[in-house]
Structure formats: structure tokens, C-alpha cells
Design a protein around this motif. Sequence first.
Motif, PDB file in Angstrom:
ATOM      1  N   SER A  58       0.815  -1.220   0.000  1.00  0.00           N
ATOM      2  CA  SER A  58       0.000   0.000   0.000  1.00  0.00           C
ATOM      3  C   SER A  58       0.848   1.269   0.000  1.00  0.00           C
ATOM      4  N   ASN A 108      -7.986   5.656   5.025  1.00  0.00           N
ATOM      5  CA  ASN A 108      -6.754   6.171   5.612  1.00  0.00           C
ATOM      6  C   ASN A 108      -6.994   6.988   6.882  1.00  0.00           C
ATOM      7  N   ASP A 128      -2.261   4.024   3.465  1.00  0.00           N
ATOM      8  CA  ASP A 128      -1.635   4.125   2.147  1.00  0.00           C
ATOM      9  C   ASP A 128      -0.751   5.367   2.056  1.00  0.00           C
ATOM     10  N   ASN A 132       0.082   5.774  -3.596  1.00  0.00           N
ATOM     11  CA  ASN A 132      -0.660   4.520  -3.697  1.00  0.00           C
ATOM     12  C   ASN A 132      -2.160   4.787  -3.736  1.00  0.00           C
ATOM     13  N   SER A 133      -2.625   5.671  -2.876  1.00  0.00           N
ATOM     14  CA  SER A 133      -4.044   6.008  -2.845  1.00  0.00           C
ATOM     15  C   SER A 133      -4.487   6.642  -4.162  1.00  0.00           C
TER      16      SER A 133
END
Length: 195
Positions: A58, A108, A128, A132-133
Amino acid sequence: MSSTNLSHSGLSSRRWLLAALVLFLLQIAALYAMGRIPICECGYVKLWEGGVNTSGNSQHLSDWYTPSHIIHGFLFYGLGWLILRRAPLTARLSLAVLIEAAWELLENSPLIIDRYRNATMALGYSGDSIINSAMDTVFMTAGFFAASRLPVWLTMLIAVFFELLTGYLIRDNLTLNVLMLVWPVEAVKTWQGGA
């Protein structure tokens, strides 16, 4: 359709596309405001992180949860088709980005991070990275556009394939992730832990 209607339709589509982009940028800004790290603390960005229970999961561009985000796109396309059938595709995309961005922010948050740590196999999950997000939303968008072009049966076949593949290889997938987040089952948690 008259040229006036066509130009109005094109303008409307561009506005919805801009709305989707603004939502995406707001997601990134909100994650930054929440104190999320921009990239992996390791100091570099990888195209693929293959470890599931590693500090790099992540944190990079893609990982074993990328198929889940593609499936999000399939599902959000279907939802948009159901409730916004007459709206332009870009309006439905904006709805999909709104839902995905909201999930990424919630995922998150301390509430969900702690829930993952306590109820799922993600014992060391710390949230994350921003990149990544953001890529999760990009992959959702790819799934959305794929679902808009592919036959329904093929979209469903790909989703089932992704679920079976990740379920087999990492003992987790979108279905199990949702189940364990909403209604943890101890037997599933034990199986996911490799026992």
C-alpha cells in the motif's frame, strides 16, 4: 441532433471530466492534509509491490490490492449506469471518482486503519501513501472505462478471475476485505493468517 445540442453535450462532458479531475486532486490534497506520506518511507517508488504483509504494501504504484480497485471501477460503472443512465459517461465517472475518493479518505482514517489492524489479516497496516491512494483511484478509473467498453459477461468474468486469483495467492480479495471489515469471521482471519 443539432450542432448546438452536440456542442452543448460536448461542453457538458468536458465539465464532468473536469469535475472528476478536481475530485481526484481534492483526494490528494485531503490525504496530504491528513498527514499521509507522499511516497513509501523507503524513499523510492516501485511499479509493483509483491509483498502483502510488508512495509511496502500500500505504499507503491500497484500491489495485490490493485485488482480490487479495478473491480471498484466495474461496480461503480454499474451503479452509475443504474442511477444516471441518461447522464453522460463523464458524469457517471465523476460519481465513481467521488465514491472512490471518499473511500480512500475513510480507509486512511485512524478509524479504518485500526479496524484493519484489529479485525483483518492486515496487522501492520498503517494506511496508504498518497501515491498509492492516488493510483488506487487511477486503477478504479481504468476499471470504470473497461466496464464501459466490455460486454457485461466479460467484465464479470474478469472480476471473478481477479477475486479467485488474489484469494488463492494472498488469501485476500475484495469480497474477503469487505467481509472482514464489516463482519469479522474468526475462521477466515485464521485461514488468512496461514493456519
